[in-house]
Scaffold this active site. Structure first.
Site, PDB file in Angstrom:
ATOM      1  N   ASP A 208     -10.358  -5.099   4.025  1.00  0.00           N
ATOM      2  CA  ASP A 208      -9.283  -6.069   3.849  1.00  0.00           C
ATOM      3  C   ASP A 208      -9.837  -7.432   4.254  1.00  0.00           C
ATOM      4  OD1 ASP A 208      -6.554  -7.015   3.560  1.00  0.00           O
ATOM      5  OD2 ASP A 208      -5.946  -4.972   4.059  1.00  0.00           O
TER       6      ASP A 208
ATOM      7  N   ASP B  88      -6.022 -10.295   1.095  1.00  0.00           N
ATOM      8  CA  ASP B  88      -4.659 -10.489   1.578  1.00  0.00           C
ATOM      9  C   ASP B  88      -4.067 -11.810   1.067  1.00  0.00           C
ATOM     10  OD1 ASP B  88      -2.716  -9.335   3.573  1.00  0.00           O
ATOM     11  OD2 ASP B  88      -2.912 -11.347   4.414  1.00  0.00           O
TER      12      ASP B  88
ATOM     13  N   GLU C 184      -4.247  -9.490  -3.461  1.00  0.00           N
ATOM     14  CA  GLU C 184      -2.811  -9.296  -3.268  1.00  0.00           C
ATOM     15  C   GLU C 184      -2.116 -10.567  -3.743  1.00  0.00           C
ATOM     16  OE1 GLU C 184       0.463  -8.196   0.148  1.00  0.00           O
ATOM     17  OE2 GLU C 184      -1.080  -9.682   0.522  1.00  0.00           O
TER      18      GLU C 184
ATOM     19  N   HIS D 277       1.063  -0.261   2.926  1.00  0.00           N
ATOM     20  CA  HIS D 277       1.557  -0.380   4.303  1.00  0.00           C
ATOM     21  C   HIS D 277       2.730  -1.345   4.426  1.00  0.00           C
ATOM     22  CE1 HIS D 277      -1.009  -3.759   3.609  1.00  0.00           C
ATOM     23  NE2 HIS D 277      -0.535  -4.346   4.693  1.00  0.00           N
ATOM     24  N   ASP D 278       3.094  -2.025   3.357  1.00  0.00           N
ATOM     25  CA  ASP D 278       4.227  -2.960   3.385  1.00  0.00           C
ATOM     26  C   ASP D 278       5.443  -2.420   2.644  1.00  0.00           C
ATOM     27  OD1 ASP D 278       2.664  -4.898   4.681  1.00  0.00           O
ATOM     28  OD2 ASP D 278       1.950  -5.716   2.782  1.00  0.00           O
TER      29      ASP D 278
HETATM   30  C1  GLC Z   1       0.026  -9.145   3.392  1.00  0.00           C
HETATM   31  C2  GLC Z   1      -0.157  -7.860   4.157  1.00  0.00           C
HETATM   32  C3  GLC Z   1       0.927  -7.759   5.167  1.00  0.00           C
HETATM   33  C4  GLC Z   1       0.847  -8.929   6.094  1.00  0.00           C
HETATM   34  C5  GLC Z   1       0.822 -10.253   5.335  1.00  0.00           C
HETATM   35  C6  GLC Z   1       0.325 -11.359   6.197  1.00  0.00           C
HETATM   36  O1  GLC Z   1       1.198  -9.153   2.653  1.00  0.00           O
HETATM   37  O2  GLC Z   1      -0.211  -6.786   3.284  1.00  0.00           O
HETATM   38  O3  GLC Z   1       0.894  -6.552   5.877  1.00  0.00           O
HETATM   39  O4  GLC Z   1       1.930  -8.907   6.970  1.00  0.00           O
HETATM   40  O5  GLC Z   1      -0.039 -10.224   4.234  1.00  0.00           O
HETATM   41  O6  GLC Z   1      -1.046 -11.213   6.447  1.00  0.00           O
END
Ligand code: GLC
Ligand code: CA
Length: 559
Positions: free
Chosen positions: A102, A203, A259, A335-336
């Site tokens: 990540d 991320d 992401e 995980h979100d």
């Molecule tokens: C992304 C991650 C998440 C995190 C956010 C801030 O969305 O997947 O878990 O809280 O970024 O880093």
């Protein structure tokens, strides 16, 4: 004839996401760790995945469980040492499993050395590593709301200015306009690439370029402004990613996935352009967010469930519009997100296994790279949140503070019902390894409570059961490895108006795959297979009915 797609290993791979804190605890402190992951490599080999994506394992004060990094070249103490990491990497590689890291570089922790310097004075050499602005009329520089509630700006006494944080106030946004920041990021990426890692999941990478005018955003019901128009796919994001590609990515053979919440199809075509000048693929969020904010209690929070019609329209759009010009990622869970069998399927005991397999089929036969989130392959479910004290997530805690305590817009009971439906902590309960205490995750006290259903749902029992969700995922992965049409075949939507069934075909070099999934708990009329005599590749039923699909039935036939 469908266009010939450029082949790449990461297009043919199946990815498994590990959330290290909740995967396997090797030393009994209640927190998953790298040694625990190494112990479980044989499990991943058995499942058959090609790649592991590790959620962040870098040094972090854990305001957001590692998504707030204080040192990009060190391992989080809770997770072990750099030696443990090297052992994990070597063990995985020996087993033929690649490791994707990540990369969290939209922001750092406020405890990162750069920020500790930056906040010292307005003239500090690191001042410009972050985004500092003067207040306006004694208030924040603009009306932006952070993703985790409250203003996206934090006042810092020492120098009398505000810094930007699109997430928690301990996650400080880096200033990508500063070429030194970009150099630092490329250097740390190179450090990991030279170690031999196989890729990056980036991320919130769509948010690294901010509109430098920092205008107020459209006002939301809670009174704050929406930063999205000025931060999502901002003015220089493609320039930055192309630079990153030239300076780092192009020098290695990597899987890269960005992401990209809020990304449009047009933007995705740029990020994941098939000439490889930016990233391999992106995660879009439309299909997992189709209910968010709708009929909702407050902001994104809802007790509603996604509807087949919406999910199908979204996924079909992504499938058909990226055809031939960009590559899709495929996922239900991470995980979100809440657990997919609870959100999209049906986690009642009589339907859980069938609907988990149906969802898996529906996704894994599509075109793109599939991602499996730890425990999804067991059909793990959401848990029940009886009290805010059981929650661990900064998003949940902040939402509680704002909506329940400060603004009193929602009662505790209703907020908890929303948490049961969609809190991120549902995905973060420990991996259910066996029926022993704490699901075999730890010998100590787990950092977050184990889902009480671990005595029923766990890896040990599923591995030996030929009809388990685990063995079904195993077969789906095998099929993808065996049949090119599943990887590269053109996606053709079918029955697009059917109220119950998600159906499509895949086509490659005269081969045709027919896929149909009943998304409901009732039998649904379906004649797709009635006059075909192909080979059944997989199904969650042993017997079929003419003219219908049984409750949550999924069928895949190769013609
Ligand atoms: C992304 C991650 C998440 C995190 C956010 C801030 O969305 O997947 O878990 O809280 O970024 O880093
Ligand atoms: Ca541990």
């Amino acid at each position: 004839m469908p266009e010939k797609e450029q082949h790449a290993w990461w297009k043919e791979a199946v990815i498994y996401q590990i959330y290290p804190r909740s995967f396997m605890d090797a030393n009994g402190d209640g927190i998953g760790d790298l040694a625990g992951i190494t112990q479980r490599i044989p499990y991943l080999s058995k499942l058959g995945v090609d790649v592991v994506w590790l959620s962040p394992v870098y040094a972090s004060p854990n305001d957001d469980n590692g998504y707030d990094i204080s040192d990009y070249r060190a391992i989080m103490k809770d997770f072990g040492t750099m030696e443990d990491f090297d052992t994990l990497l070597a063990t995985a590689h020996k087993a033929g499993i690649k490791i994707v890291m990540d990369l969290v570089v939209n922001h750092t922790s406020d405890e990162h050395a750069w920020f500790i310097e930056s906040r010292k004075s307005r003239t500090n050499p690191y001042r410009d590593y972050y985004i500092w602005r003067d207040g306006k009329d004694g208030k924040e520089p603009n009306n932006w709301e952070s993703c985790f509630s409250g203003p996206a700006w934090q006042y810092d006494e020492a120098t009398g200015q505000y810094y930007l944080h699109l997430f928690s106030k301990k996650q400080v946004d880096l200033n990508w306009e500063n070429p030194k920041v970009r150099d630092e990021v490329y250097d740390l990426m190179t450090f990991w690439c030279d170690k031999g890692i196989d890729g990056f999941r980036m991320d919130v990478i769509s948010m690294i370029s901010k509109d430098q005018r920092f205008p107020d955003g459209p006002v939301k019901p809670d009174g704050y402004g929406d930063f999205s128009p000025y931060c999502i796919s901002g003015p220089r994001v493609h320039e930055f990613l192309q630079e990153m590609n030239q300076r780092v990515l192009s020098k290695y053979d990597l899987l890269t996935v960005g992401e990209a919440a809020g990304v449009t199809i047009d933007e995705a075509k740029k990020y994941a352009r098939s000439d490889g000048k930016e990233l391999g693929m992106v995660f879009q969020f439309e299909h997992v967010g189709s209910e968010n904010g709708k009929g909702s209690i407050v902001e994104k929070w809802t007790t509603g469930k996604p509807k087949l019609q919406n999910v199908r329209a979204i996924l079909n759009k992504w499938q058909t519009e990226l055809e031939g010009c960009a590559w899709n990622s495929l996922y239900w869970d991470n995980h979100d997100q809440p657990r997919c069998v609870s959100m999209f399927g049906n986690d009642a005991p009589e339907y859980r296994v069938r609907s988990a397999k149906m969802l898996a089929t529906c996704l894994h036969m599509m075109k793109g790279t599939p991602y499996i989130y730890q425990g999804e392959e067991l059909g793990m479910t959401n848990t029940h949140w009886a009290s805010i004290d059981d929650c661990r997530d900064v998003e949940e805690k902040n939402a509680w503070q704002q909506f329940v305590i400060d603004q009193k817009r929602v009662s505790p009971e209703i907020m908890l019902a929303c948490f049961d439906n969609m809190a991120r902590d549902n995905a973060r309960t420990p991996m259910q390894w066996d029926a022993s205490k704490n699901a075999g995750f730890t010998t100590g006290t787990p950092w977050i409570a184990v889902n009480p259903n671990y005595t029923e749902i766990n890896a040990a029992s599923e591995i030996n059961d030929p009809d388990s969700v685990f063995n079904y995922y195993r077969k789906l992965i095998q099929l993808r490895h065996e049949h090119e049409v599943i990887v590269y075949g053109k996606f053709i939507p079918l029955l697009e108006d059917d109220p119950n069934i998600y159906a499509y075909a895949r086509e490659l070099d005269g081969k045709k795959l027919l896929v149909a999934c009943n998304w409901t708990k009732d039998e649904a009329p379906c004649t797709l297979f009635d006059d075909t005599n192909g080979t059944e590749l997989i199904s969650n039923y042993k017997e079929h009915k003419k003219g219908a699909l049984q409750p949550y039935e999924a069928r895949v036939v190769l013609l």
